[in-house]
Each structure stands twice: as C-alpha cells, then as structure tokens.
Design a protein around this motif. Structure first.
Motif, PDB file in Angstrom:
ATOM      1  N   ILE A  94     -18.590  -5.729  -0.891  1.00  8.02           N
ATOM      2  CA  ILE A  94     -19.019  -5.919   0.480  1.00  8.02           C
ATOM      3  C   ILE A  94     -19.945  -6.948   1.072  1.00  8.02           C
ATOM      4  N   PHE A  95     -21.107  -7.027   0.256  1.00  8.55           N
ATOM      5  CA  PHE A  95     -22.262  -8.052   0.602  1.00  8.55           C
ATOM      6  C   PHE A  95     -21.767  -9.620   0.168  1.00  8.55           C
ATOM      7  N   ASN A  96     -20.618  -9.704  -0.427  1.00  6.31           N
ATOM      8  CA  ASN A  96     -20.385 -11.018  -0.764  1.00  6.31           C
ATOM      9  C   ASN A  96     -19.740 -11.493   0.704  1.00  6.31           C
ATOM     10  N   TRP A  97     -19.485 -10.781   1.692  1.00 12.07           N
ATOM     11  CA  TRP A  97     -19.132 -11.524   3.069  1.00 12.07           C
ATOM     12  C   TRP A  97     -19.984 -12.275   3.447  1.00 12.07           C
ATOM     13  N   ALA A 123     -26.617  -7.772  13.545  1.00  9.17           N
ATOM     14  CA  ALA A 123     -28.105  -8.316  13.851  1.00  9.17           C
ATOM     15  C   ALA A 123     -28.316  -9.277  12.379  1.00  9.17           C
ATOM     16  N   ASN A 124     -27.534  -9.275  11.517  1.00 10.93           N
ATOM     17  CA  ASN A 124     -28.002 -10.007  10.435  1.00 10.93           C
ATOM     18  C   ASN A 124     -26.588 -10.962   9.861  1.00 10.93           C
ATOM     19  N   PRO A 125     -26.585 -11.985  10.684  1.00  8.32           N
ATOM     20  CA  PRO A 125     -25.248 -12.574  10.693  1.00  8.32           C
ATOM     21  C   PRO A 125     -25.284 -13.854   9.568  1.00  8.32           C
ATOM     22  N   THR A 126     -26.316 -14.175   8.913  1.00  6.86           N
ATOM     23  CA  THR A 126     -26.384 -15.150   8.027  1.00  6.86           C
ATOM     24  C   THR A 126     -27.255 -14.810   6.717  1.00  6.86           C
ATOM     25  N   SER A 127     -27.837 -13.706   6.835  1.00  6.69           N
ATOM     26  CA  SER A 127     -28.670 -13.459   5.551  1.00  6.69           C
ATOM     27  C   SER A 127     -28.235 -11.973   4.519  1.00  6.69           C
ATOM     28  N   ARG A 128     -27.760 -12.472   3.486  1.00  2.00           N
ATOM     29  CA  ARG A 128     -27.165 -11.429   2.686  1.00  2.00           C
ATOM     30  C   ARG A 128     -28.459 -10.846   2.358  1.00  2.00           C
ATOM     31  N   PRO A 165     -18.703 -19.169   3.021  1.00  4.14           N
ATOM     32  CA  PRO A 165     -19.013 -20.240   4.160  1.00  4.14           C
ATOM     33  C   PRO A 165     -18.043 -20.016   5.407  1.00  4.14           C
ATOM     34  N   ALA A 166     -16.742 -19.292   5.188  1.00  3.41           N
ATOM     35  CA  ALA A 166     -16.236 -18.923   6.498  1.00  3.41           C
ATOM     36  C   ALA A 166     -16.332 -17.493   6.792  1.00  3.41           C
ATOM     37  N   ARG A 167     -16.170 -17.204   7.881  1.00  5.02           N
ATOM     38  CA  ARG A 167     -16.475 -15.666   8.274  1.00  5.02           C
ATOM     39  C   ARG A 167     -15.134 -15.163   8.002  1.00  5.02           C
TER      40      ARG A 167
END
Length: 462
Positions: free
Chosen positions: A362-365, A320-325, A369-371
């Motif tokens: 973990i949240f560095n993911w 649900a949060n693919p772009t926002s850390r 820029p690449a998944r």
C-alpha cells in the motif's frame, strides 16, 4: 488450352478476382435484401499435361462455384464462377483451376474475407451479416480465423507500468484484464484469475523485465503470479481500493444504526443521507453540509458522525501527505490509534488490520515516480462488459480480439511506439482495420516500418 483472356485484367481490377471474364449480371430480392449475382467464366491458362503424372488430359465437364463478395452499390453480392475440369487418361487425376482472389474453403473472395473480419471489429456479427449473403455464424468464424492468422503481426510491447484487475462474465467465469497504465491501453485478457492461470500466461510473455511497477487491488495471486517473472517490478496496491475501505466501514456503521431506527428514520438515513455521507467534506453542497451539521447536533447520531470523521481522516492519509511515505505511514498509525474501542467502530479497526496486512504494498504508492492508479483498468473493464453485452454469445477469444484490436486501443499503442511486432507487411495487402480520427485523417505511419497505412482499409499505401 488457350492462353489467358486479356479481359481478365478488367475483372481483376474491379472485383479482385483473376483469370475470369464477366458474362452476365442478375439482380434479385432475397429476404427483403437486394442481391446482385455476377456471372463469371474462367479464362485462365490451364496445363497441357497432367500435373501429377504428365499424362494426357481431356475435358471432364464444367462446374460452377458461388462465392460471397463485398457489397456492390449497396447490394449483397455473389460471384458465380464457371470453370472447366480436366481428367488425366492415365492416372485419373481431375484438375480444376485455382482462381486467384477466391477463398475456396470459405466460399468467399479474399476481399470479402478481409472486409468481414475488419467490419466485425466495428460492429456486431449480425450487423456485418446484413451486408453479406452469409449468416452471423459465418461472420464469427471468419473473424476468429482472421485474428488467429494475423496474431503474430500484432504483439504489444511490455509496458513499464502494468495494471491488472479481474472481471466476471457469466459464460466463462473470471477474466483477468491487463493494461498499460502509462499509455492507457489494454495489453491483454487472460481467461481465469487463479495463480496457476496467470503463471501459465506470464511464463509465455517476453520482456517482462521491462515492468517496473504493477498496480492492482489486494488480491495476492496477482502479485504472486507476476513476482517470479518481473524481477524489476514493485507491487503497488491501487489507492482507490484502499480508501474505498473507509467508505465501506462507514456504511457498516450506518447500517447498524439504521437497524435500530423506526421506518421513517431508516428511510431518511438510507435514501436521504447515505450518498451524502460517502462524499468528501470538501465536496459537500450547502444543503448537504447543513444536513450533516443537523446530525452532529443530535446526540443519537454521535457514533455515525464520529465514523464520518474517521472516514475523512483516512482519506487525508493520502491527501495531506502526497509526497512523503514516512509522513503517510505516521498519519496512518495515528489514525489507527484514534479509532475508538467501542464495538460500533469494529469496521474501522478491521480496515486498519487490512492495511497492516498489506502495508508494504500500500505504501509503495508513495515511492512510485508516477502517481500510479488502476482507474484506467477499471474503465477498461466497463468497456469490455459493454462489448460483451452488445455481442451476446461472444466466446472468450472473440471478446479478447474485439477488445485488443479496437480502434482506440491500436491508435494509442501505435502512437506510443508500443508495438514490438507489426502492424507491418512488406507489400500491399490487408492489415488490421484502423478507423480515421475525428479530424478526418485518413492514414497513419507504421512506427516500425515507416510505411503509410490507409486508416480506412488498413492497407499499405504506395
């Protein structure tokens, strides 16, 4: 001694052996395998005086050498080469010719040496030995020697996205697998996974400043060993290793509930629903969704279904949060606060503590820029294990070579320009074997030298 016989050119063209003429052929059946023996006689030009002291030489009898050659007409092949020996009357030195195209130490032709080594990249040592009049042990020794001699011709460029994982083998314990995640190739294998093992390896790797992202599981020695050698890199913990913790917590709750059920209930929950509970709600088939609805309607399964919902909510931190850390971290904090205080939910609280202990990595993911994912490395581990099973008895260096120099790995590396050295040579000669693609292409271009490389023989073309 007489000058070289012009007939030698024919044998050199046919067999790759110089200064020899053909004097006869014998065929036989050895252990059920057809075998051909070509009898050759040396006709090269010998010295007129002793190469050591300049003294006079006289004939000192003849000898013959039997060497393995590449198969001819589907038959195992020997070359039996007769040659003269000369002795110095002054110093006693005995001279005998060095026959071009023959590896005297290994007792095989140069062509056989290369063919055996390259064949061993494609099949097992025993399968290669079936084509040659040599044992599988000799094939292994040839393979190891060939890879050692040519190691400096094939050095992979350090990638920007580096994957790292470990694999256990019974014979040599743990092996660390390092991959190029961008181009999906195996970069290297390292024996051991302790921090000291990895630091010793990375200390000898040039160009690690190119690495921008490193993806692995939560094993801290991976990062500790890399951190001092990769000044520009950020460690990312593979999200699959993170979310599988939610499934493991759910399994722990399910198993605790199973222990309180009768035999029939245990079997239904273990065999009938264990797999269904691990699936995402969006992936459930109608019968599976119906089974979970029945569980929700039964108050005795309330804890289990609450655990299922916690598992789903944990997965949604990523989905649900693919772009926002920031949003993902807020979602995790909310999830952690939602875990009930009851003892049955301790596995989920433990998962929350694990994430807190590795929170930054973990949240560095979300910053990459690449998944980035370590999925390819996990896949490579399986391929390596399959290669190890196929060739029981491989030592570490053999397994490493067969992994790094397999067809798909080399082709992808060459296509991406990921070679810092080779495969490149300045004249015609053997190179690493690259099998042709499915579309029948029979050559590729070396990205560094621009030379055309035969995809079947690995030789530089005219």
């Amino acid at each position: 001694m007489a000058p070289a016989d012009p007939r030698c050119d024919q044998i050199r063209d046919l067999l790759g052996v110089g200064d020899c003429v053909h004097v006869g052929t014998e065929t036989s059946n050895v252990e059920g395998a057809r075998t051909a023996t070509y009898r050759l006689a040396w006709r090269g030009e010998g010295p007129f005086s002793c190469p050591v002291c300049g003294g006079k030489l006289y004939r000192h009898g003849k000898r013959s050498a039997k060497v393995a050659h590449t198969p001819t007409l589907g038959r195992r092949t020997w070359l039996s080469i007769e040659f003269p020996r000369l002795r110095c009357s002054d110093c006693g030195n005995v001279w005998q010719p060095k026959i071009p195209g023959v590896d005297e130490r290994r007792k095989m032709t140069d062509a056989a040496y290369v063919d055996i080594a390259q064949g061993a990249l494609r099949t097992t040592f025993r399968e290669v030995a079936e084509r040659y009049p040599v044992s599988h042990v000799t094939v292994k020794n040839v393979f190891v020697d060939f890879m050692s001699e040519h190691a400096d011709r094939l050095r992979f460029r350090v990638p920007e996205l580096l994957g790292i994982d470990e694999k256990h083998f019974a014979r040599f314990d743990m092996v660390t697998v390092i991959t190029d995640l961008e181009h999906k190739t195996v970069f290297d294998l390292v024996q051991g996974r302790k921090q000291a093992d990895l630091e010793e390896y990375f200390a000898g790797v040039e160009g690690l400043d190119r690495v921008m992202w490193v993806c692995s599981d939560m094993y801290r020695p991976f990062w500790k060993s890399l951190a001092k050698y990769t000044p520009n890199a950020t460690w990312v913990i593979d999200h699959f290793h993170v979310v599988k913790g939610a499934n493991e917590a759910l399994d722990a709750v399910r198993k605790a509930l199973q222990s309180k059920l009768d035999k029939k209930g245990r079997l239904e929950l273990k065999k009938g629903l264990a797999y269904t509970l691990r699936k995402r709600s969006r992936d459930l088939k109608p019968p599976e969704a119906s089974a979970l609805r029945d569980l929700r309607a039964d108050a005795s399964y309330g804890v289990l279904m609450a655990a299922y919902d916690l598992k789903e909510d944990f997965f949604d931190i990523y989905d649900a949060n693919p772009t926002s850390r920031a949003a993902a971290e807020a979602a995790f904090d909310a999830w952690k606060a939602s875990v009930p205080e009851a003892a049955e939910f301790e596995p989920f609280r433990a998962l929350g503590r694990t994430v807190d202990n590795h929170r930054e990595f973990i949240f560095n993911w979300w910053d990459c820029p690449a998944r980035i994912s370590n999925g390819y490395t996990e896949c490579a581990n399986r391929l390596i294990a399959e290669a190890d099973m196929k060739g029981r008895g491989y030592d570490f260096e053999v397994l490493r070579a067969r992994t790094l120099y397999r067809k798909q790995n080399l082709q992808r590396i060459m296509a991406s320009g990921g070679l810092s050295i080779g495969p490149r040579i300045d004249s015609k000669g053997p190179l690493f074997h690259i099998e042709p693609d499915c579309d029948g292409a029979d050559e590729f271009i070396d990205p560094l030298s621009g030379a055309k490389i035969d995809a079947d023989t690995g030789e530089v073309l005219e």
